[in-house]
Design a protein around this motif. Structure first.
Motif: not given
Ligand code: NCC
Length: 281
Positions: A62, A64, A85-87, A116, A132, A197-198, A217-218, A227, A239-240, A247
């Motif tokens: 994750s 996080a 995931f993502n970035t 991005h 997705w 969530s992703s 850390e999910y 953070l 976020c968490t 979530l």
């Molecule tokens: O933040 P994000 O998610 O990319 O995180 C990926 C996955 O990690 C888990 N996570 C993350 C942070 C945290 N503090 N605790 C966690 O458990 C979650 O399971 C999360 O899915 C997404 O799910 O796609 C998400 O994407 C972001 C964002 O689009 C991307 O980071 C790209 O910038 C979304 N944030 C926003 O749109 C502002 C977020 O809501 C979900």
């Protein structure tokens, strides 16, 4: 219809969460030639060709903030496959998150938003990509194609043409909503029909590809923090705990099927889940 045993829950997930990606067989994608655009090999088969047996042990990392200072990098890299995931980067964070990436799950914002740098960033090269986008609950592929949340379709087509050998899939929106149905079906409260969530999507995807899945850390460890991401100075408890995504409910579901010891959760934020191929229902 709640309070199922962990085993019943696993069987419901195994049945509902049958991996499904766009294969170009349905309209409007069939007319658009997607059957020839998508990878020839289905995602479920990608790691089972030529005598390979899929992955034995997998890590899902994750994004996080709590994973900072975990020192989990070596352990994460020791798995046969690693999902991110993502970035979420590895460069500069290897000690805590490892450096191996096998599959990256990305939401449609990554493809649609130029900030991005999807086409040029090294984050999206030399890995399997799974994208997705949340179609509305009553999935109509025509309407979704005309009006996705973020337009992932043209960047996807362009990327496939430029990099035809890179495995790159788009999840079928029905797959997402089947996962959501299991979350709602096992939760007392009425949940908003927003997609999982992703992180949750990725965990279930890995359960279809691996014999054993270790999620980091999910479910927060004792390092839990506001953070948001380990790679960004941005603080938000949502976020968490969740705002748009269900979530909290996703996480309690995952916690219910955790087979690992409590100390792994506390110390590493690690949950261990069986792959679907090892669950007899
Ligand atoms: O933040 P994000 O998610 O990319 O995180 C990926 C996955 O990690 C888990 N996570 C993350 C942070 C945290 N503090 N605790 C966690 O458990 C979650 O399971 C999360 O899915 C997404 O799910 O796609 C998400 O994407 C972001 C964002 O689009 C991307 O980071 C790209 O910038 C979304 N944030 C926003 O749109 C502002 C977020 O809501 C979900």
């Amino acid at each position: 219809r709640t309070a199922q045993s962990p085993r019943e829950l696993l069987c419901e997930l195994k049945d509902q969460a049958r991996l499904r990606t766009l294969d170009g067989s349905e309209q409007p994608f069939s007319s658009l030639g997607w059957a020839r655009l998508v990878p020839r090999l289905a995602l479920e088969k990608l790691y089972r060709q030529g005598g390979q047996r899929g992955f034995r042990s997998c890590a899902v990392v994750s994004s996080a903030g709590a994973i900072l200072h975990s020192g989990l990098g070596k352990e994460i890299d020791s798995h046969d496959a690693v999902m991110r995931f993502n970035t979420a980067p590895t460069e500069g964070y290897e000690r805590d998150v490892g450096k191996k990436t096998t599959i990256r799950v990305i939401n449609s914002q990554i493809l649609a938003n130029p900030k991005h740098r999807f086409n040029t960033s090294s984050l999206y090269k030399n890995v399997t990509l799974v994208a997705w986008d949340p179609a509305p609950y009553a999935v109509n592929l025509h309407k979704w194609y005309a009006n996705p949340d973020y337009n992932l379709f043209s960047p996807y087509v362009e990327h496939r043409r430029l990099h035809p050998t890179q495995p790159f899939y788009v999840l079928h929106p029905k797959y997402l909503w089947h996962l959501w149905d299991v979350i709602q079906g096992n939760t007392q409260e009425t949940i908003q029909p927003n997609p999982p969530s992703s992180g949750f999507i990725g965990i279930l995807l890995m359960m279809a590809l691996c014999e054993e899945v270790h999620v980091y850390e999910y479910i927060p460890s004792l390092r839990q923090t506001d953070l948001c991401h380990y790679h960004e100075q941005y603080y938000d408890a949502a976020c968490t705990l969740g705002a748009y995504h269900p979530l909290l409910y996703e996480k309690s579901l995952v916690q219910r099927i955790n087979t690992g010891p409590e100390r792994d959760l506390k110390k590493k934020g690690r949950v261990t889940l069986p792959g679907f191929s090892t669950v007899n229902c």
